[in-house]
Design an enzyme around this catalytic site. Structure first.
Site, mmCIF file in Angstrom:
data_model
loop_
_atom_site.group_PDB
_atom_site.id
_atom_site.type_symbol
_atom_site.label_atom_id
_atom_site.label_comp_id
_atom_site.label_asym_id
_atom_site.label_seq_id
_atom_site.Cartn_x
_atom_site.Cartn_y
_atom_site.Cartn_z
ATOM 1 N N HIS A 58 -0.837 3.253 -1.542
ATOM 2 C CA HIS A 58 -1.843 2.336 -1.002
ATOM 3 C C HIS A 58 -3.021 3.115 -0.420
ATOM 4 O O HIS A 58 -4.112 3.079 -0.973
ATOM 5 C CB HIS A 58 -1.274 1.346 0.023
ATOM 6 C CG HIS A 58 -0.128 0.541 -0.465
ATOM 7 N ND1 HIS A 58 -0.206 -0.256 -1.585
ATOM 8 C CD2 HIS A 58 1.152 0.434 -0.024
ATOM 9 C CE1 HIS A 58 0.964 -0.832 -1.799
ATOM 10 N NE2 HIS A 58 1.812 -0.420 -0.871
ATOM 11 N N ASP A 62 4.778 -2.255 -7.579
ATOM 12 C CA ASP A 62 5.164 -2.479 -6.191
ATOM 13 C C ASP A 62 6.093 -3.676 -6.025
ATOM 14 O O ASP A 62 7.270 -3.622 -6.352
ATOM 15 C CB ASP A 62 3.899 -2.598 -5.339
ATOM 16 C CG ASP A 62 4.173 -2.498 -3.837
ATOM 17 O OD1 ASP A 62 5.355 -2.451 -3.439
ATOM 18 O OD2 ASP A 62 3.211 -2.475 -3.054
#
Length: 468
Positions: A279, A330
């Site tokens: 991220h 994810d």
């Protein structure tokens, strides 16, 4: 070359995307281990060698996956608070995670990894933090859930880098929550797990690494000891960490340490090319420069970051410092490599009010530039030789369907743009090969029907009651 002399492990493509860009009349050859031995350009199609049905692409590494969350997709899309956020989603995820059985995890991961293959992913980095049974009680075999994931990957034929997660605290040294009990491990326990798994992974052709979950969940001493122990066992193994995903995380880190998460990590950990910063949404320009200079990969998950309201990663800034990046699925709300690339480019357009943000001088075609960069960064984060169509790398590749309506009649480079920007709900993936073996053919993966049925059954059982 006659048919009898044609190499058995070969494929010819009229158009192929090599690390240096598009090439015509490309012949791939690989050995019995599935490693590319030759990638020739400008060659006529040899008699007897199979021909690709459309443009040939390198396989895409998926650098961030939580497999069990595929069964959660669709269950958290309702408003339950004045301001729903990552933190309210996390509560629902915890409740779901505490229902997962080993059998359910294997069924979910098998289906997910099959979906990944059909969507153009050929490798996956599994960020694995579901370690124990209900209430945190270890299984009789401490590797039970890790082995379930390795079996799932082997069964469908996707490459895997398994990243057991180090998870010890709640929010920045606070005591862990009861619902986090299944995630917790001491540093010594995690290193022992890696030792146990190392020969199993090696025999499967899988890779291992370590995932300190986040600065919220791993104290400094454990972070340093875990990374040192990993690299004593596996010197080149990757290290993945969630970092600076949420604004609240940044505020909490400032309150705890006086520094932002990325700056703290750069000052206290040996961040280098073995690291993947997952991220890293909220970084300053100075932090971007420091992390990129160290060689770290930014692990971007556009569909999840949008789903959770994380924010938008400043990719042009990261690339300006020479930063590498890759993509991951994810939380599995989207399992589609092309769609992740589309969302990444579109988020940059919305942020900047521009078009074609991620093209480069060397590769002005946006889809081409993105795919090549994501493959290179993803391979680095995997710690496996999956960096594209060149000798010495694994024979992982995707064949697009030249007859697909989004691609038909277009030159190869434009066909790739059609694949990324215009075909998501009707896949243009024709075939997928991993380590020189065909894993997806027209009609899908050979295990599709059984894998789908097992997934649906596992999800129904999870929604009907708690785990044993």
């Amino acid at each position: 070359m006659n048919a009898a002399a044609a190499p058995a492990r070969a494929l010819w493509a009229e158009d192929a995307l090599l690390p240096v860009g598009w090439a015509r009349d490309v012949l791939l050859q690989w050995d019995a281990a599935g490693q590319l031995t030759q990638v020739g350009r400008g060659l006529p199609a040899p008699p007897g060698v199979a021909r690709a049905a459309g443009p040939l692409l390198p396989g895409m590494p998926n650098l961030h996956s939580h497999a069990f969350q595929r069964a959660l997709a669709g269950l958290a899309e309702f408003r339950s608070a004045q301001a729903d956020s990552f933190w309210s989603w996390r509560e629902r995820m915890y409740a779901f995670a505490n229902r997962i059985t080993p059998e359910a995890l294997e069924a979910i991961a098998t289906w997910l990894y099959l979906e990944m293959l059909e969507a153009g992913y050929t490798s996956v980095c599994e960020f694995h933090y579901l370690h124990h049974g209900i209430g945190g009680k270890p299984y009789a075999d401490d590797a039970t859930l890790s082995l379930a994931l390795l079996r799932a990957a082997a069964r469908v034929g996707i490459g895997i880098t398994l990243l057991p997660v180090l998870y010890q605290t709640g929010n920045f040294c606070a005591p862990p929550l009861p619902e986090q009990a299944r995630f917790l491990r001491s540093t010594d326990d995690l290193l022992a797990l890696l030792q146990r798994l190392a020969p199993i992974a090696r025999a499967q052709g899988a890779a291992l690494g370590l995932a300190p979950h986040s600065l919220r969940a791993v104290p400094r001493e454990s972070l340093c000891a875990g990374v040192a122990g990993l690299h004593a066992l596996l010197p080149h193994a990757p290290v993945h960490i969630h970092i600076a995903e949420q604004v609240r995380e940044v505020r909490d880190c400032l309150a705890w340490s006086g520094q932002t998460p990325v700056q703290w990590l750069l000052d206290h950990a040996p961040v280098d090319a073995r690291w993947c910063l997952v991220h890293a949404t909220h970084m300053t320009p100075g932090e971007s420069a420091g992390a990129a200079r160290g060689g770290a990969v930014a692990g971007l998950c556009p569909s999840t970051e949008a789903n959770l309201g994380d924010g938008i990663f400043d990719l042009p800034q990261w690339r300006a410092h020479g930063g590498r990046w890759g993509i991951g699925s994810d939380s599995q709300v989207c399992v589609n490599a092309a769609e992740e690339l589309m969302l990444l480019e579109y988020s940059q357009r919305l942020q900047r009010g521009e078009r074609n943000v991620l093209g480069t001088d060397a590769q002005p075609q946006v889809a081409t530039a993105m795919l090549l960069q994501a493959v290179a960064g993803g391979a680095q984060a995997c710690g496996r030789p999956v960096a594209g169509l060149r000798a010495g790398q694994q024979a992982d590749f995707v064949v697009l369907d030249a007859r697909h309506v989004a691609l038909c009649g277009l030159p190869a480079e434009s066909a790739l743009s059609g694949h990324v920007f215009a075909s998501q709900r009707s896949s243009a993936v024709h075939a997928v090969w991993v380590a020189g073996k065909p894993r997806v053919q027209p009609g899908g993966h050979a295990l599709r029907a059984g894998g789908q049925a097992a997934f649906v059954r596992a999800r129904r059982e999870l929604l009907g009651g708690a785990a044993q």
